[in-house]
Design an enzyme around this catalytic site. Structure first.
Site, PDB file in Angstrom:
ATOM      1  N   PHE A  54      26.219  26.307  26.182  1.00 39.31           N
ATOM      2  CA  PHE A  54      26.676  26.039  27.554  1.00 39.31           C
ATOM      3  C   PHE A  54      25.753  26.810  28.488  1.00 39.31           C
ATOM      4  O   PHE A  54      25.674  28.041  28.395  1.00 39.31           O
ATOM      5  CB  PHE A  54      28.110  26.563  27.641  1.00 39.31           C
ATOM      6  CG  PHE A  54      28.818  26.461  28.964  1.00 39.31           C
ATOM      7  CD1 PHE A  54      29.453  25.279  29.336  1.00 39.31           C
ATOM      8  CD2 PHE A  54      28.926  27.560  29.806  1.00 39.31           C
ATOM      9  CE1 PHE A  54      30.176  25.200  30.518  1.00 39.31           C
ATOM     10  CE2 PHE A  54      29.645  27.490  30.989  1.00 39.31           C
ATOM     11  CZ  PHE A  54      30.276  26.304  31.348  1.00 39.31           C
ATOM     12  N   TRP A  91      21.781  34.024  29.785  1.00 40.11           N
ATOM     13  CA  TRP A  91      23.013  34.432  29.100  1.00 40.11           C
ATOM     14  C   TRP A  91      23.589  33.306  28.260  1.00 40.11           C
ATOM     15  O   TRP A  91      24.811  33.157  28.167  1.00 40.11           O
ATOM     16  CB  TRP A  91      24.071  34.927  30.095  1.00 40.11           C
ATOM     17  CG  TRP A  91      23.547  35.934  31.051  1.00 40.11           C
ATOM     18  CD1 TRP A  91      23.383  35.778  32.403  1.00 40.11           C
ATOM     19  CD2 TRP A  91      23.089  37.256  30.745  1.00 40.11           C
ATOM     20  NE1 TRP A  91      22.844  36.924  32.956  1.00 40.11           N
ATOM     21  CE2 TRP A  91      22.662  37.840  31.957  1.00 40.11           C
ATOM     22  CE3 TRP A  91      22.987  37.996  29.567  1.00 40.11           C
ATOM     23  CZ2 TRP A  91      22.143  39.122  32.022  1.00 40.11           C
ATOM     24  CZ3 TRP A  91      22.475  39.285  29.634  1.00 40.11           C
ATOM     25  CH2 TRP A  91      22.064  39.829  30.844  1.00 40.11           C
ATOM     26  N   GLN A 144      38.854  57.582  18.903  1.00 39.22           N
ATOM     27  CA  GLN A 144      39.488  58.901  19.013  1.00 39.22           C
ATOM     28  C   GLN A 144      40.299  59.223  17.749  1.00 39.22           C
ATOM     29  O   GLN A 144      40.238  60.338  17.242  1.00 39.22           O
ATOM     30  CB  GLN A 144      40.397  58.916  20.260  1.00 39.22           C
ATOM     31  CG  GLN A 144      40.697  60.302  20.785  1.00 39.22           C
ATOM     32  CD  GLN A 144      39.445  60.979  21.366  1.00 39.22           C
ATOM     33  OE1 GLN A 144      38.456  60.321  21.689  1.00 39.22           O
ATOM     34  NE2 GLN A 144      39.478  62.289  21.451  1.00 39.22           N
ATOM     35  N   GLY A 171      38.090  60.327  15.134  1.00 34.14           N
ATOM     36  CA  GLY A 171      37.337  61.539  15.448  1.00 34.14           C
ATOM     37  C   GLY A 171      35.834  61.298  15.327  1.00 34.14           C
ATOM     38  O   GLY A 171      35.353  60.197  15.635  1.00 34.14           O
ATOM     39  N   GLU A 229      32.220  34.638  30.167  1.00 35.24           N
ATOM     40  CA  GLU A 229      33.146  33.574  30.610  1.00 35.24           C
ATOM     41  C   GLU A 229      33.998  34.049  31.799  1.00 35.24           C
ATOM     42  O   GLU A 229      35.157  33.666  31.945  1.00 35.24           O
ATOM     43  CB  GLU A 229      33.993  33.057  29.445  1.00 35.24           C
ATOM     44  CG  GLU A 229      33.091  32.437  28.367  1.00 35.24           C
ATOM     45  CD  GLU A 229      33.816  31.572  27.389  1.00 35.24           C
ATOM     46  OE1 GLU A 229      34.744  30.861  27.816  1.00 35.24           O
ATOM     47  OE2 GLU A 229      33.435  31.588  26.200  1.00 35.24           O
TER      48      GLU A 229
HETATM   49  N1  CAA Z   1      39.489  23.680  37.721  1.00 27.01           N
HETATM   50  C1  CAA Z   1      39.097  22.600  38.459  1.00 27.01           C
HETATM   51  N2  CAA Z   1      38.495  22.733  39.676  1.00 27.01           N
HETATM   52  C2  CAA Z   1      38.284  23.994  40.134  1.00 27.01           C
HETATM   53  C3  CAA Z   1      38.662  25.143  39.402  1.00 27.01           C
HETATM   54  C4  CAA Z   1      39.295  24.946  38.158  1.00 27.01           C
HETATM   55  N3  CAA Z   1      39.685  25.989  37.403  1.00 27.01           N
HETATM   56  N4  CAA Z   1      38.314  26.229  40.122  1.00 27.01           N
HETATM   57  C5  CAA Z   1      37.748  25.800  41.246  1.00 27.01           C
HETATM   58  N5  CAA Z   1      37.730  24.442  41.259  1.00 27.01           N
HETATM   59  C6  CAA Z   1      37.254  23.564  42.316  1.00 27.01           C
HETATM   60  C7  CAA Z   1      37.977  23.901  43.630  1.00 27.01           C
HETATM   61  O1  CAA Z   1      39.189  23.198  43.735  1.00 27.01           O
HETATM   62  C8  CAA Z   1      36.961  23.466  44.678  1.00 27.01           C
HETATM   63  O2  CAA Z   1      37.052  22.059  44.794  1.00 27.01           O
HETATM   64  P1  CAA Z   1      36.886  21.361  46.265  1.00 27.01           P
HETATM   65  O3  CAA Z   1      35.530  21.764  46.764  1.00 27.01           O
HETATM   66  O4  CAA Z   1      37.037  19.912  45.955  1.00 27.01           O
HETATM   67  O5  CAA Z   1      38.002  21.940  47.099  1.00 27.01           O
HETATM   68  C9  CAA Z   1      35.634  23.783  44.028  1.00 27.01           C
HETATM   69  O6  CAA Z   1      35.876  23.833  42.611  1.00 27.01           O
HETATM   70  C10 CAA Z   1      35.046  25.105  44.494  1.00 27.01           C
HETATM   71  O7  CAA Z   1      35.994  26.112  44.166  1.00 27.01           O
HETATM   72  P2  CAA Z   1      35.966  27.545  44.850  1.00 27.01           P
HETATM   73  O8  CAA Z   1      35.832  27.400  46.339  1.00 27.01           O
HETATM   74  O9  CAA Z   1      37.140  28.295  44.327  1.00 27.01           O
HETATM   75  O10 CAA Z   1      34.594  28.140  44.293  1.00 27.01           O
HETATM   76  P3  CAA Z   1      33.979  29.579  44.423  1.00 27.01           P
HETATM   77  O11 CAA Z   1      32.547  29.472  44.718  1.00 27.01           O
HETATM   78  O12 CAA Z   1      34.833  30.438  45.329  1.00 27.01           O
HETATM   79  O13 CAA Z   1      34.059  30.131  42.889  1.00 27.01           O
HETATM   80  C11 CAA Z   1      35.050  31.237  40.997  1.00 27.01           C
HETATM   81  C12 CAA Z   1      35.218  30.282  42.183  1.00 27.01           C
HETATM   82  C13 CAA Z   1      36.390  31.251  40.306  1.00 27.01           C
HETATM   83  C14 CAA Z   1      34.672  32.626  41.450  1.00 27.01           C
HETATM   84  C15 CAA Z   1      33.953  30.646  40.039  1.00 27.01           C
HETATM   85  O14 CAA Z   1      32.685  30.732  40.620  1.00 27.01           O
HETATM   86  C16 CAA Z   1      33.914  31.346  38.690  1.00 27.01           C
HETATM   87  O15 CAA Z   1      34.736  31.087  37.804  1.00 27.01           O
HETATM   88  N6  CAA Z   1      32.917  32.243  38.487  1.00 27.01           N
HETATM   89  C17 CAA Z   1      32.681  32.852  37.180  1.00 27.01           C
HETATM   90  C18 CAA Z   1      31.729  31.995  36.393  1.00 27.01           C
HETATM   91  C19 CAA Z   1      31.740  32.344  34.938  1.00 27.01           C
HETATM   92  O16 CAA Z   1      32.789  32.501  34.305  1.00 27.01           O
HETATM   93  N7  CAA Z   1      30.554  32.427  34.356  1.00 27.01           N
HETATM   94  C20 CAA Z   1      30.383  32.670  32.947  1.00 27.01           C
HETATM   95  C21 CAA Z   1      29.490  31.616  32.405  1.00 27.01           C
HETATM   96  S1  CAA Z   1      29.555  31.306  30.671  1.00 27.01           S
HETATM   97  C22 CAA Z   1      28.905  32.630  29.899  1.00 27.01           C
HETATM   98  O17 CAA Z   1      29.382  33.700  30.098  1.00 27.01           O
HETATM   99  C23 CAA Z   1      27.772  32.441  28.918  1.00 27.01           C
HETATM  100  C24 CAA Z   1      28.165  32.072  27.574  1.00 27.01           C
HETATM  101  O18 CAA Z   1      27.424  31.381  26.893  1.00 27.01           O
HETATM  102  C25 CAA Z   1      29.425  32.573  26.963  1.00 27.01           C
END
Ligand code: CAA
Length: 382
Positions: free
Chosen positions: A123, A156, A336, A339, A363
C-alpha cells in the site's frame, strides 16, 4: 465476548494459527529480527494455508473469511513474531481489501487469484513529505490518451521490496487536496518504477520498509481503483479496516510480553523467593493482563462491528489507540520485570519493546487516532 464467544470456525482458526505460530514462527523470530530477514519460507506457508487470501472470496482463490477471524489470526502471528504479523497485514488489509472493496470484476479476476497464490501486495500512500497529512501527497498522475503518467516518490511502504502488486495513491488534480486523489492498482515490474531508500528500523526488522519511485510510469486507465478523484476515500476506508489489524498486532505483542514476564517471574529468585511472590511484580502482571484484556475487547468489538456491516471508523481508531499504547506500556514494564536480563538480546522482551513502538505510529499515529475519534464523537452530538 472473548474466546468463548468465537464461532467454532473462528476458534478453529485461532488454534490452527496459534499452533503454526508456536511451531514454525516463534523459534525463528529472534533470528528474523537480528538478520532483518524477510521470512520468505513462513510467508510461503501462510500463502499455502490460505492466510494471505484471508478476505478474498473463494471464487477468486481466497479463504473468504471474516474480520474477527483475521484479528484472532493476526494476534497469534504477532505474539510469535510482529514482523510476520506486519507482512500479513500489509498484504491482506492494505492491498487485498481495497481491491475487494473498490475493484471492478475485471480487476478482481486479474489480481486477487495472483495475490492468493504468492504475489505479495503493498500500500503506497505516504511520501517523504506527507505521512499524517495524507491529502498533502504530491505524486502526480497526468492523463494522456488511455494512460496515466505517474511521477513521484512513495515512502514507508511495508513489503515494498518483495511486493509484486501495489495500491498506489496519486494526485490527478493538484489544485485539490483530498478530492484530487486517485487510487491505482500497479504491477511493480512495470517500466518507470524503481525501489528507493530501504529504511533501517528500530523494530519489525523482518519487514522491508521502502520507497517506491515513479518516473514517467505509464499506468493504463483500467488500473484506476474506484473512481478518479475518489482515492482519498479508498485510502481512508482501507486504513479504517487496517487499523483493527494493527490493534490485534499490538495485543499479540503485549500478550507475548505478559507470557514472558509471567514465566520469568516464576523462575527468577531474589531475597530468597521467586520474584512472582512479591506484590511489586504481581501488581505489574495484574495491570498488564487488565490492559491486554481491555485492548482485546476493543479490537474484537471493532472487528465485530465491521463484520456486521456497520460504520466502525471510531471503534477501529479506539482499538488501535488503546491497544498500541497498552502494548508500549506493557513492553516497558516487561523489561522492568526482567531487570537487566530484559535489556539484553538473551530474552525476547527487548524485541517486543522495539516492535511495540511501531503500532503507535503506522497506519496513523496515536495523535491521528485521537483526531479521528474526537471528530466522530463531536459529530455524534450534532
Ligand atoms: N472513510 C471515508 N471517508 C473519509 C474518512 C473515512 N474514514 N475519513 C475522511 N473521509 C472523507 C471525508 O468525509 C471528506 O470527504 P468530503 O471531502 O467529501 O467531505 C474527505 O475524506 C476529507 O476528509 P478530512 O477533511 O477529514 O481530511 P483531512 O485532510 O482532515 O485528513 C485524517 C483526515 C484523518 C487526518 C487523514 O489524513 C489520516 O487518516 N491521516 C493519517 C494517514 C495514515 O494513517 N497514514 C499511514 C499510511 S499507511 C502506512 O503506515 C504504511 C504501511 O505500509 C503500513
Amino acid at each position: 465476548m472473548l474466546s468463548s464467544s468465537l464461532t467454532q470456525e473462528q476458534r478453529l482458526i485461532k488454534n490452527l494459527v496459534s499452533e503454526f505460530a508456536e511451531k514454525e514462527i516463534k523459534p525463528v523470530a529472534s533470528e528474523i529480527d537480528r538478520n532483518c530477514a524477510f521470512p520468505a519460507e513462513i510467508v510461503g506457508k501462510l500463502f499455502d494455508l490460505g492466510f494471505m487470501g484471508h478476505f478474498v472470496e473463494e471464487r477468486y482463490g481466497g479463504s473468504g473469511l471474516d474480520y474477527l477471524s483475521y484479528v484472532v489470526a493476526i494476534e497469534e502471528i504477532s505474539r510469535a513474531c510482529a514482523s510476520t504479523g506486519a507482512i500479513v497485514m500489509a498484504h491482506n488489509s492494505l492491498a487485498c481489501v481495497p481491491i475487494i472493496d473498490f475493484g471492478t470484476e475485471e480487476q478482481k479476476k486479474q489480481y486477487l487469484p495472483r495475490m492468493c497464490r504468492g504475489a505479495v501486495g503493498c500500500f503506497a500512500l505516504s511520501e517523504p513529505e506527507s505521512g499524517s497529512d495524507a491529502a498533502g501527497i504530491k505524486t502526480g498522475a497526468v492523463k494522456k490518451g488511455g494512460v496515466y503518467i505517474l511521477n513521484g516518490t512513495k515512502s514507508w511502504v511495508t513489503n515494498g521490496r518483495e511486493a509484486e502488486v501495489a495500491v498506489v495513491f496519486a494526485k490527478t488534480d493538484k489544485t485539490k487536496r483530498s478530492g484530487g486523489i486517485t487510487a491505482f492498482i500497479i504491477d511493480l515490474d512495470a517500466p518507470g518504477i524503481s525501489l528507493g531508500k530501504s529504511e533501517s528500523k528500530l523494530g519489525i526488522r523482518g519487514t522491508s520498509t521502502s520507497q517506491i519511485v515513479f518516473e514517467n510510469c505509464e499506468v493504463p486507465e483500467s488500473r484506476v481503483l474506484g473512481k478518479e478523484g475518489e482515492g482519498f476515500k479508498v485510502a481512508m476506508e482501507t486504513l479504517d479496516a487496517g487499523r483493527i489489524g494493527v490493534a490485534a498486532q499490538a495485543v499479540g505483542i503485549a500478550q507475548a510480553v505478559l507470557d514472558s514476564s509471567t514465566r520469568y517471574s516464576r523462575e527468577r529468585e531474589a531475597f530468597g523467593k521467586k520474584i512472582s511472590d512479591f506484590q511489586a511484580i504481581q501488581f505489574i502482571l495484574a495491570d498488564m493482563a487488565t490492559g491486554i484484556e481491555a485492548s482485546r475487547l476493543l479490537t474484537y468489538k471493532a472487528a465485530l462491528i465491521k463484520d456486521r456491516g456497520e460504520k466502525y471508523t471510531k471503534h477501529s481508531s479506539m482499538a488501535k489507540l488503546y491497544a498500541s499504547e497498552t502494548a508500549m506500556r506493557v513492553a516497558t514494564k516487561g523489561i522492568q520485570v526482567h531487570g537487566g536480563n530484559g535489556y539484553t538480546t538473551d530474552y525476547p522482551v527487548e524485541r517486543h519493546f522495539r516492535d511495540a513502538k511501531i503500532t503507535e505510529i503506522y497506519e496513523g499515529t496515536s495523535e491521528i487516532q485521537r483526531i479521528v475519534i474526537a471528530r466522530q464523537v463531536l459529530s455524534e452530538l450534532l
